[in-house]
Design a protein around this motif. Structure first.
Motif, PDB file in Angstrom:
ATOM      1  N   GLY A 285      -0.316  10.377   4.045  1.00 15.59           N
ATOM      2  CA  GLY A 285      -0.108  10.645   5.705  1.00 15.59           C
ATOM      3  C   GLY A 285      -0.411   9.440   6.345  1.00 15.59           C
ATOM      4  O   GLY A 285       0.148   8.931   7.337  1.00 15.59           O
ATOM      5  N   VAL A 286      -1.751   8.895   6.353  1.00 13.20           N
ATOM      6  CA  VAL A 286      -2.416   7.504   6.990  1.00 13.20           C
ATOM      7  C   VAL A 286      -1.697   6.399   6.944  1.00 13.20           C
ATOM      8  O   VAL A 286      -1.243   6.000   7.943  1.00 13.20           O
ATOM      9  N   THR A 287      -0.928   6.256   5.690  1.00 15.71           N
ATOM     10  CA  THR A 287       0.083   5.078   5.612  1.00 15.71           C
ATOM     11  C   THR A 287       1.312   5.216   6.393  1.00 15.71           C
ATOM     12  O   THR A 287       1.811   4.362   6.727  1.00 15.71           O
ATOM     13  N   TYR A 288       2.022   6.359   6.154  1.00 13.39           N
ATOM     14  CA  TYR A 288       3.089   6.872   6.771  1.00 13.39           C
ATOM     15  C   TYR A 288       2.597   6.367   8.380  1.00 13.39           C
ATOM     16  O   TYR A 288       3.721   6.138   9.069  1.00 13.39           O
ATOM     17  N   GLN A 289       1.770   7.127   8.688  1.00 12.27           N
ATOM     18  CA  GLN A 289       1.390   7.083  10.145  1.00 12.27           C
ATOM     19  C   GLN A 289       1.198   5.490  10.898  1.00 12.27           C
ATOM     20  O   GLN A 289       1.665   5.214  11.960  1.00 12.27           O
TER      21      GLN A 289
ATOM     22  N   ALA B  63       7.499  11.968   8.357  1.00  8.75           N
ATOM     23  CA  ALA B  63       6.713  11.903   6.924  1.00  8.75           C
ATOM     24  C   ALA B  63       5.390  12.144   6.960  1.00  8.75           C
ATOM     25  O   ALA B  63       4.814  12.621   6.052  1.00  8.75           O
ATOM     26  N   ALA B  64       4.672  11.512   7.913  1.00  8.36           N
ATOM     27  CA  ALA B  64       3.168  11.587   7.904  1.00  8.36           C
ATOM     28  C   ALA B  64       2.798  13.320   8.228  1.00  8.36           C
ATOM     29  O   ALA B  64       1.883  13.871   7.616  1.00  8.36           O
ATOM     30  N   ALA B  65       3.617  13.909   8.924  1.00  2.00           N
ATOM     31  CA  ALA B  65       3.282  15.177   9.258  1.00  2.00           C
ATOM     32  C   ALA B  65       3.446  16.098   7.943  1.00  2.00           C
ATOM     33  O   ALA B  65       2.697  17.096   7.718  1.00  2.00           O
TER      34      ALA B  65
ATOM     35  N   ALA C 266       0.895  -1.166   0.058  1.00  2.00           N
ATOM     36  CA  ALA C 266       0.017   0.025   0.086  1.00  2.00           C
ATOM     37  C   ALA C 266       0.604   1.266  -0.110  1.00  2.00           C
ATOM     38  O   ALA C 266       0.590   2.168  -0.570  1.00  2.00           O
ATOM     39  N   LEU C 267       1.967   1.261   0.614  1.00  2.00           N
ATOM     40  CA  LEU C 267       2.745   2.320   0.761  1.00  2.00           C
ATOM     41  C   LEU C 267       3.481   2.616  -0.558  1.00  2.00           C
ATOM     42  O   LEU C 267       3.542   3.747  -0.998  1.00  2.00           O
ATOM     43  N   MET C 268       4.203   1.602  -1.241  1.00  2.00           N
ATOM     44  CA  MET C 268       4.618   1.837  -2.333  1.00  2.00           C
ATOM     45  C   MET C 268       3.560   2.278  -3.217  1.00  2.00           C
ATOM     46  O   MET C 268       4.071   3.274  -4.299  1.00  2.00           O
ATOM     47  N   ALA C 269       2.415   1.768  -3.497  1.00  2.16           N
ATOM     48  CA  ALA C 269       1.520   2.442  -4.125  1.00  2.16           C
ATOM     49  C   ALA C 269       1.110   3.913  -4.264  1.00  2.16           C
ATOM     50  O   ALA C 269       0.985   4.528  -5.191  1.00  2.16           O
ATOM     51  N   ILE C 270       0.951   4.036  -2.620  1.00  3.75           N
ATOM     52  CA  ILE C 270       0.391   5.447  -2.472  1.00  3.75           C
ATOM     53  C   ILE C 270       1.652   6.573  -3.056  1.00  3.75           C
ATOM     54  O   ILE C 270       1.249   7.516  -3.097  1.00  3.75           O
ATOM     55  N   VAL C 271       2.735   6.161  -2.607  1.00  5.85           N
ATOM     56  CA  VAL C 271       3.961   6.911  -2.742  1.00  5.85           C
ATOM     57  C   VAL C 271       3.980   7.308  -4.367  1.00  5.85           C
ATOM     58  O   VAL C 271       4.319   8.359  -4.778  1.00  5.85           O
ATOM     59  N   GLU C 272       3.619   6.286  -5.208  1.00  2.32           N
ATOM     60  CA  GLU C 272       3.567   6.322  -6.557  1.00  2.32           C
ATOM     61  C   GLU C 272       2.601   7.329  -7.181  1.00  2.32           C
ATOM     62  O   GLU C 272       2.681   8.153  -8.012  1.00  2.32           O
ATOM     63  N   ALA C 273       1.302   7.149  -6.607  1.00  2.00           N
ATOM     64  CA  ALA C 273       0.149   8.139  -6.530  1.00  2.00           C
ATOM     65  C   ALA C 273       0.349   9.346  -6.561  1.00  2.00           C
ATOM     66  O   ALA C 273       0.168  10.199  -7.140  1.00  2.00           O
ATOM     67  N   HIS C 274       1.116   9.885  -5.254  1.00  2.00           N
ATOM     68  CA  HIS C 274       1.671  10.969  -5.128  1.00  2.00           C
ATOM     69  C   HIS C 274       2.712  11.602  -5.603  1.00  2.00           C
ATOM     70  O   HIS C 274       2.570  12.800  -6.008  1.00  2.00           O
ATOM     71  N   ARG C 275       3.649  10.757  -6.288  1.00  2.00           N
ATOM     72  CA  ARG C 275       4.488  11.312  -7.200  1.00  2.00           C
ATOM     73  C   ARG C 275       3.807  11.815  -8.526  1.00  2.00           C
ATOM     74  O   ARG C 275       4.345  12.827  -8.996  1.00  2.00           O
ATOM     75  N   ILE C 276       2.922  11.039  -8.946  1.00  2.00           N
ATOM     76  CA  ILE C 276       2.287  11.544 -10.230  1.00  2.00           C
ATOM     77  C   ILE C 276       1.190  12.566 -10.054  1.00  2.00           C
ATOM     78  O   ILE C 276       1.241  13.565 -10.934  1.00  2.00           O
ATOM     79  N   ASN C 277       0.541  12.692  -8.862  1.00  2.00           N
ATOM     80  CA  ASN C 277      -0.349  13.790  -8.530  1.00  2.00           C
ATOM     81  C   ASN C 277      -0.179  14.408  -7.280  1.00  2.00           C
ATOM     82  O   ASN C 277      -0.599  13.661  -6.212  1.00  2.00           O
ATOM     83  N   GLN C 278       0.510  15.338  -7.092  1.00  2.00           N
ATOM     84  CA  GLN C 278       0.916  15.945  -5.721  1.00  2.00           C
ATOM     85  C   GLN C 278      -0.434  16.876  -5.357  1.00  2.00           C
ATOM     86  O   GLN C 278      -0.371  17.582  -4.155  1.00  2.00           O
ATOM     87  N   ARG C 279      -1.190  17.186  -6.081  1.00  6.55           N
ATOM     88  CA  ARG C 279      -2.432  18.101  -5.774  1.00  6.55           C
ATOM     89  C   ARG C 279      -3.751  17.418  -5.538  1.00  6.55           C
ATOM     90  O   ARG C 279      -4.485  18.427  -4.968  1.00  6.55           O
ATOM     91  N   SER C 280      -3.740  16.379  -5.309  1.00  4.59           N
ATOM     92  CA  SER C 280      -4.936  15.737  -4.747  1.00  4.59           C
ATOM     93  C   SER C 280      -4.761  15.563  -3.428  1.00  4.59           C
ATOM     94  O   SER C 280      -4.064  14.986  -2.650  1.00  4.59           O
TER      95      SER C 280
END
Length: 636
Positions: A169-173, A180-182, A147-161
């Motif tokens: 943040g939830v996954t880091y937490q 990192a979550a903060a 899940a962390l790998m997938a959401i990091v990739e999603a955030h890399r592609i779209n940092q405005r969502s």
């Protein structure tokens, strides 16, 4: 997934896995018995739907079957849904998401990954959404690393969502990566300052990072718009207690209890304040039925911390109860929750004199999703420190400087005990562990903390004065005649900065037997970020770096550093205390030995230890675990 107006996923409880139920009896009863006719008909309908490429109907039928089936394994043998539906032939993206979910629920990891690849191939320009959907599915099935790998990739592609950033943040937490979550929550709040979930979870992160005051400010922002937000009230009470504002915490709890006298959160908060206030029996009595009924990890940790303070003959039954609870609940906890519970079990085993079992718990707790620790930046910082030119960095404040005392060294070396003793004087204000000096060092050398000694010497006098006054601003309400004690241990890295900004400051280096110090760090669940403490070899390395830095600082600071040994405080109390007060130029109080009655609130996790009179049982503790500690001596 929470949207912009949703509550925190982690402030009161972590997301739970939505696992499909597992059954024990056979689908057709005992071996050889005829299968249930209704279930046999549904199974045939499922196969027919799959053959006709009616995948939504097939997946819905499979979910109904597995929910009804007395025996999960027999159903899977009779109906391999992941073979019936090949992702390469599926074009419906909703079906692919459902297929990923079903595959994960039956532990068909390869099938889930194949469906995920197919989903990504269909999304084309919508890859961020695909990765986000996949991350949610993995998370719901307990596959948190994927899940962390997938959401990091999603955030890399779209940092405005906002949705993607929040879930990042939830996954880091979940992994306890609070820094990192903060950063993720802060990024979201820049776009949407009113995002309730981000505000709540950011507060939880700051409290966990040892900054309850910032947490309180964030929670008050939530309550300013939603005065009845129970998640915010609950966390605010805990943060106030952690920051020393116990009177306000009790007042808020009284209001909360008036509205919901029988709520489990009200009971927990009362028990939490009892445990923090030195009333462990009352905390245990309140939490025992709550833990048995609900089993929330937060309750269990406070229950265990209170139980270890009881008489040894009472500890055993609580240990047994918590072991049974953990056996049932392990798969339903986040990494940070599981780690906290396991540390508590280690403490209870040690209280019982079961040292092998205790160390196994400590080792297990430290192995649960530990943050990475890089040694090279510490080596680089040490080299930079060795080149520090104290004379070139001097500055004189143009206004009367407040009297400051900085206590540095290793965590668990006795810094909290020292603060409780020294603040017996009305002339000394205990400021706790302030992160401000470290923040200034990072501002001076953004992106490279190891460069701060060089950057410091390039600052103008005006810049140095500005940084000094920014530090002093946090104490503007403290009477000028009072001495302020800042006991952040990690400031051993920034003694050069302290000496530059505050030439009149006193610095105390707290030391303790190195084996006892390292063992205590290893066996302790810290607030804040301490990545070096999860592996014994890294812990030994960090200790040696600290010693090397302090050896250098003592050489360049010309008598401004006093070394105090924990063992001397214990065995030579009066002489050592007199030396400390003479060094900080404060008159020695006559009642220093009564420090356990000090009204100064200990804001660290050492609050339990400093409520006791001087004791010697922590000296030589490492010998009970000597067989496990050889890695502390590992070469760099």
């Amino acid at each position: 997934m929470k949207n912009d107006n949703d509550q925190s996923a982690l402030a009161s409880a972590h997301p739970r896995r939505a696992m499909l139920p597992r059954r024990q009896a056979l689908i057709g009863g005992p071996a050889g018995a005829m299968p249930d006719p209704l279930m046999a008909k549904k199974l045939e309908d499922l196969r027919e739907a799959a053959r006709n490429r009616e995948y939504r109907a097939a997946l819905a039928a499979f979910r109904e079957l597995i929910d009804r089936a007395p025996d999960r394994r027999a159903l899977l043998d009779a109906c391999d849904i992941t073979r019936m539906i090949r992702p390469d032939g599926v074009c419906d993206q909703d079906v692919l998401c459902e297929l990923i979910d079903v595959s994960l629920s039956v532990d068909a990891d390869a099938a889930a990954e194949a469906a995920a690849r197919r989903l990504l191939s269909l999304r084309h320009g919508d890859l961020d959404s695909a990765y986000y959907d996949i991350a949610k599915l993995y998370f719901s099935r307990g596959r948190h690393r994927e899940a962390l790998m997938a959401i990091v990739e999603a955030h890399r592609i779209n940092q405005r969502s906002n949705e993607i950033t929040f879930f990042l943040g939830v996954t880091y937490q979940h992994f306890g990566l609070l820094g990192a979550a903060a950063r993720a929550y802060e990024e979201l709040l820049e776009r949407n300052p009113a995002h309730t979930g981000a505000l709540l979870n950011l507060a939880v992160c700051h409290n966990g990072l040892g900054d309850p005051e910032r947490a309180v400010a964030l929670l008050e922002r939530v309550l300013a718009h939603d005065a009845n937000n129970e998640v915010a009230v609950t966390n605010l009470i805990m943060c106030l207690a952690a920051s020393g504002a116990t009177a306000r915490a009790h007042s808020l709890l009284s209001d909360f209890e008036t509205r919901a006298p029988y709520a489990s959160d009200a009971v927990f908060l009362r028990a939490f304040l009892h445990e923090r206030g030195g009333r462990p029996r009352a905390a245990v009595d309140l939490l025992a039925p709550v833990v048995a009924a609900t089993g929330r990890p937060q309750h269990v940790v406070v229950y265990g911390r209170a139980a270890k303070q009881l008489a040894s003959e009472d500890v055993g039954r609580h240990l047994t109860a918590l072991q049974a609870w953990k056996a049932k609940m392990t798969t339903k906890m986040s990494a940070s929750e599981l780690r906290a519970v396991t540390f508590v079990l280690g403490d209870l085993h040690e209280r019982m004199g079961e040292y092998d079992a205790a160390f196994q718990c400590y080792r297990e707790a430290n192995s649960i999703a530990p943050p990475s620790f890089a040694r090279q930046p510490m080596r680089q910082l040490l080299n930079a420190v060795r080149s520090f030119d104290a004379d070139a960095a001097k500055v004189t404040l143009d206004s009367p400087a407040r009297r400051l005392v900085f206590v540095v060294g290793m965590p668990r070396s006795g810094t909290s005990l020292l603060e409780q003793i020294v603040t017996m004087s009305a002339d000394v204000y205990g400021a706790g562990e302030r992160p401000t000096i470290g923040r200034i060092a990072r501002q001076i050398s953004p992106g490279d903390i190891g460069a701060y000694p060089f950057a410091l010497q390039r600052l103008s006098c005006e810049e140095k004065l500005a940084y000094a006054n920014s530090y002093l601003e946090q104490f503007r309400r403290i009477a000028p005649h009072r001495c302020v004690m800042d006991k952040m241990p990690s400031n051993f890295q920034f003694v050069g900065l302290i000496a530059t900004l505050f030439p009149g400051a006193k610095i105390i280096h707290m030391r303790r037997d190195w084996m006892d110090t390292c063992l205590s760090c290893y066996c302790h669940e810290f607030s804040g970020r301490h990545p070096y403490k999860y592996r014994l070899a890294d812990l030994g390395f960090y200790y040696r770096i600290q010693e090397e830095m302090m050896r250098h600082w003592k050489g360049v600071c010309n008598g401004r550093i006093l070394e105090v040994r924990y063992e001397d405080l214990v065995l030579r109390f009066e002489d050592t205390v007199s030396e400390i007060f003479e060094f900080i130029e404060v008159e020695t109080p006559t009642n220093c030995r009564d420090f356990q009655a000090n009204n100064n609130q200990c804001l660290t996790s050492s609050y339990f230890e400093v409520r006791r009179p001087i004791y010697t049982t922590s000296m030589g503790r490492w010998r009970k675990y000597a067989r496990y500690l050889s890695e502390l001596d590992s070469a760099d």
